[in-house]
Design an enzyme around this catalytic site. Structure first.
Site, PDB file in Angstrom:
ATOM      1  NE  ARG B 102       0.829   7.781  -4.199  1.00 21.55           N
ATOM      2  CZ  ARG B 102      -0.249   8.162  -4.866  1.00 21.55           C
ATOM      3  NH1 ARG B 102      -0.144   8.782  -6.001  1.00 21.55           N
ATOM      4  NH2 ARG B 102      -1.457   7.901  -4.384  1.00 21.55           N
ATOM      5  N   GLY B 103       2.381   2.356  -6.827  1.00 21.48           N
ATOM      6  CA  GLY B 103       1.642   1.436  -7.688  1.00 21.48           C
ATOM      7  C   GLY B 103       0.699   0.556  -6.892  1.00 21.48           C
ATOM      8  CB  CYS B 104      -2.674  -0.699  -7.497  1.00 17.56           C
ATOM      9  SG  CYS B 104      -3.442   0.831  -6.975  1.00 17.56           S
ATOM     10  CB  ILE B 105       0.557  -4.296  -9.630  1.00 12.38           C
ATOM     11  CG1 ILE B 105      -0.748  -3.895 -10.286  1.00 12.38           C
ATOM     12  CG2 ILE B 105       0.870  -5.761  -9.860  1.00 12.38           C
ATOM     13  CD1 ILE B 105      -1.950  -4.679  -9.847  1.00 12.38           C
TER      14      ILE B 105
END
Lengths: 171, 105
Positions: B102-105
Site C-alpha cells: 500500500r506504499g506510494c513509493i
C-alpha cells in the site's frame, strides 16, 4: 476509490466500467522541493502500477535534472502558506535549508529517496525523462549540464506528440 | 473474497487476486499466480525478488518499497521492471502470496 470498487459501481449503474489509465505524461514545472516531489511520486507510482510514464521537466523544474542543481533543491519558505510560518521568518538566511533538512529526514523515514536518487530510480523504471527545449535555451544550458539519464531535450510539439494516448499531468 | 484453487490447493483471494492468508501459499501456488499474470516461467531472478518480498512481509508485516526492493533484494530496479513489467512490487507480492503493497513509493 479502488479500481475494482469503481468497476463494481459502474456495473451497478449499468454503465460500462471506465478504461483504466495506461499511460501518463508528467510535467514538472517548478523548482522548489515541494514543486518537484509530487511529479516524481506520480511518475514512479504510475510505473509501479505497470503504466507507461514519461516526465517532462520545464522551466525551473529543469533543476531536478540539472547535474549541478538537483541536489540543492529546497523548500520555498517565503510566501508558502502551507508552512504556517511568518513570511519574514522564512526569509531568514538558513531557514530554507533547515526546513529542507528536516523534511528530508522525515521523508527518509518513509523510504522516499532524495531527488537525485528518485530521478535515477524513475529512469531505471523505464520512464523516459525529457528536458524542455525552450527552458534549456532560456537558461543557456546544454546537454552536458543535464544528468545522463535524460533521454533528450524536446520541443513542446514533440512532447505532445509523444504523449499521444496519455493523460497529461501538470505539476 | 473468493476461493480459487491453485495447483490443487484452495486459497482465499481478495477482489484483485491477492492471497488473504500468506500461510495458504506454496511455491506451486506462486508459479500458477505468475502464469496467470503473464509470467510463463519464474526464473531464479524472479524467485530472488519473490522470496525477498515474502520474507520481508513475514518479518515486518509490510511489503518493502520499490526503493528497498531495488537495494536489498539483489535485483536492481532496471531488472525488476524487466522481470515484472506490469509493476514489480505489486506483481511480486501477488506471486509471493502476501497482501498488495500500500506504499506510494
Amino acid at each position: 476509490m479502488s479500481n475494482t470498487a469503481q468497476q463494481e459501481m459502474a456495473q451497478q449503474n449499468g454503465s460500462p466500467a471506465p478504461d483504466p489509465i495506461e499511460k501518463v505524461s508528467i510535467v514538472i514545472s517548478r523548482g522548489s522541493l515541494e514543486g518537484v516531489y509530487p511529479g516524481l511520486i506520480m511518475a514512479n507510482g504510475a510505473r509501479m502500477e505497470g503504466m507507461e510514464a514519461s516526465v517532462f521537466f520545464t522551466f525551473f523544474g529543469l533543476d531536478a535534472i540539472n547535474k549541478s542543481k538537483q541536489d540543492k533543491i529546497k523548500v520555498a519558505t517565503v510566501g508558502n502558506p502551507g508552512l504556517h510560518m511568518a513570511t519574514w521568518a522564512g526569509a531568514i538566511p538558513g531557514v530554507s535549508a533547515m526546513v529542507t533538512g528536516k523534511l528530508g529526514k522525515e521523508m527518509e523515514k518513509l523510504d522516499i529517496p532524495p531527488i537525485p536518487e528518485f530521478v535515477e530510480m524513475i529512469a531505471d523504471s523505464g520512464a523516459p525523462l525529457y528536458g524542455c527545449k525552450a527552458s534549456v535555451d532560456l537558461f543557456g544550458l546544454s546537454d552536458d549540464d543535464l544528468i545522463p539519464q535524460v533521454d533528450s531535450v524536446i520541443t513542446v510539439g514533440e512532447f505532445y506528440e509523444m504523449s499521444a494516448g496519455a493523460q497529461i499531468v501538470f505539476t | 473474497m473468493s476461493t480459487v484453487t491453485y495447483a490443487g490447493t484452495p486459497v482465499e483471494v481478495d477482489a484483485e487476486g491477492f492471497l488473504e492468508d500468506p500461510a495458504q501459499w506454496n511455491e506451486q501456488v506462486g508459479e500458477q499466480i505468475a502464469a496467470e499474470n503473464g509470467i510463463a516461467e519464474l526464473t531464479d531472478r524472479h524467485w530472488m525478488v519473490v522470496n525477498y518480498m515474502r520474507d520481508s512481509y513475514l518479518e515486518n508485516g509490510t511489503a518493502p518499497s520499490i526503493r528497498t526492493l531495488g537495494k536489498a533484494s539483489g535485483v536492481p530496479i532496471k531488472e525488476l521492471y524487466s522481470l515484472f513489467p506490469k509493476g514489480p512490487a505489486k506483481l511480486a507480492a501477488k506471486v509471493a502470496g502476501i497482501p498488495k503493497p500500500r506504499g506510494c513509493i
